[in-house]
Design a protein around this motif. Structure first.
Motif, mmCIF file in Angstrom:
data_model
loop_
_atom_site.group_PDB
_atom_site.id
_atom_site.type_symbol
_atom_site.label_atom_id
_atom_site.label_comp_id
_atom_site.label_asym_id
_atom_site.label_seq_id
_atom_site.Cartn_x
_atom_site.Cartn_y
_atom_site.Cartn_z
ATOM 1 N N GLU A 102 74.313 34.103 -45.674
ATOM 2 C CA GLU A 102 74.181 33.781 -47.093
ATOM 3 C C GLU A 102 74.753 32.402 -47.408
ATOM 4 N N LEU A 103 75.921 32.120 -46.842
ATOM 5 C CA LEU A 103 76.536 30.814 -47.085
ATOM 6 C C LEU A 103 75.711 29.691 -46.476
ATOM 7 N N ALA A 104 75.174 29.917 -45.291
ATOM 8 C CA ALA A 104 74.321 28.911 -44.657
ATOM 9 C C ALA A 104 73.079 28.673 -45.507
ATOM 10 N N GLY A 105 72.509 29.738 -46.035
ATOM 11 C CA GLY A 105 71.343 29.598 -46.900
ATOM 12 C C GLY A 105 71.652 28.832 -48.165
ATOM 13 N N MET A 106 72.832 29.070 -48.745
ATOM 14 C CA MET A 106 73.250 28.346 -49.943
ATOM 15 C C MET A 106 73.384 26.858 -49.655
ATOM 16 N N ALA A 175 85.002 26.035 -42.670
ATOM 17 C CA ALA A 175 83.704 25.740 -42.069
ATOM 18 C C ALA A 175 82.691 25.284 -43.112
ATOM 19 N N VAL A 176 82.772 25.846 -44.314
ATOM 20 C CA VAL A 176 81.869 25.415 -45.390
ATOM 21 C C VAL A 176 82.110 23.947 -45.720
ATOM 22 N N ILE A 177 83.373 23.554 -45.779
ATOM 23 C CA ILE A 177 83.707 22.157 -46.075
ATOM 24 C C ILE A 177 83.174 21.224 -44.986
ATOM 25 N N ARG A 183 76.522 17.824 -43.077
ATOM 26 C CA ARG A 183 75.171 18.170 -43.512
ATOM 27 C C ARG A 183 74.470 19.005 -42.438
ATOM 28 N N SER A 184 75.184 20.012 -41.985
ATOM 29 C CA SER A 184 74.677 20.895 -40.942
ATOM 30 C C SER A 184 75.387 22.241 -41.076
ATOM 31 N N THR A 185 74.661 23.313 -40.797
ATOM 32 C CA THR A 185 75.296 24.630 -40.817
ATOM 33 C C THR A 185 75.942 24.978 -39.473
ATOM 34 N N ASP A 186 75.887 24.049 -38.529
ATOM 35 C CA ASP A 186 76.481 24.317 -37.213
ATOM 36 C C ASP A 186 77.962 24.696 -37.301
ATOM 37 N N PRO A 187 78.788 23.975 -38.082
ATOM 38 C CA PRO A 187 80.199 24.369 -38.164
ATOM 39 C C PRO A 187 80.371 25.799 -38.684
#
Length: 208
Positions: A102-106, A175-177, A183-187
């Motif tokens: 969900e967070l990655a999608g956001m 990780a969100v920060i 500019r990647s969801t990898d973290p």
């Protein structure tokens, strides 16, 4: 007493404050911008939030706490959240995987413009406003507590569960920060993998 129309206006103002904090930070969000974004009547902000920006910021943090907390519990109320979590059939890995997704999608859906407003307000105002610091502390606790209960429900001792839940929430927030910066969801995905390893090392596979 505020009627239905007044409650709707108050809710729109809080929603707008929340979104603008996510995009521009607390300091970068002006009250005039909030009123304009909400499409609210001029003067309505101080009617609904007579203590001004801090009161509105506190409401936005509370809204964020409920919204992000529902990713774990499926409920926006603290009492129901703990109850639902403790009896949930989902495994720890399934719940945390849902949160990460969900967070990655956001992040991707907003072109990495939206982040966690609670961390934003904490970093900007934690040393300046005891009211906002307290609201942020309560928000983090509202996420840590149900994760801890979920871990207890899946066999972790309560003291261990509390420590793990605190670590999990802290890792996801950080990780969100980093994901926004890169500019990647990898973290964020890496944090999910690290959480799996951490949970496995502390008493059973995360996916159980």
């Amino acid at each position: 007493m505020v009627g239905t129309k007044g409650a709707e206006t108050s809710s729109r103002l809080a929603e707008s404050m929340l979104e603008l904090i996510q995009r521009h930070g607390y300091s970068g969000t002006g009250l005039n911008a909030v009123v304009e974004h909400a499409g609210a009547p001029k003067g309505s902000l101080y009617f609904h939030f007579p203590q001004g920006k801090e009161e509105l910021g506190e409401r936005a943090v509370e809204l964020a706490a409920a919204r992000f907390g529902s990713l774990v519990t499926g409920s926006s109320t603290a009492t129901a959240a703990v109850t639902a979590t403790a009896s949930a059939p989902a495994t720890v890995g399934e719940v945390l995987g849902r949160v990460i997704d969900e967070l990655a999608g956001m992040l991707e859906g907003s072109d990495f413009q939206l982040g966690c407003p609670v961390s934003v307000v904490t970093l900007e105002m934690g040393a300046e406003s005891e009211r906002l610091r307290g609201a942020c502390a309560d928000a983090f606790e509202s996420w840590i507590a149900p994760v801890s209960e979920l871990l207890v429900a899946h066999g972790r001792p309560r003291t261990v569960a509390r420590a793990l839940a605190t670590a999990v929430v802290s890792m996801v927030e950080g990780a969100v920060i980093v994901s926004r910066a890169q500019r990647s969801t990898d973290p964020l995905r890496c944090a999910g993998q690290a959480i799996d390893v951490l949970l496995a090392a502390q008493g059973g596979e995360a996916s159980e």
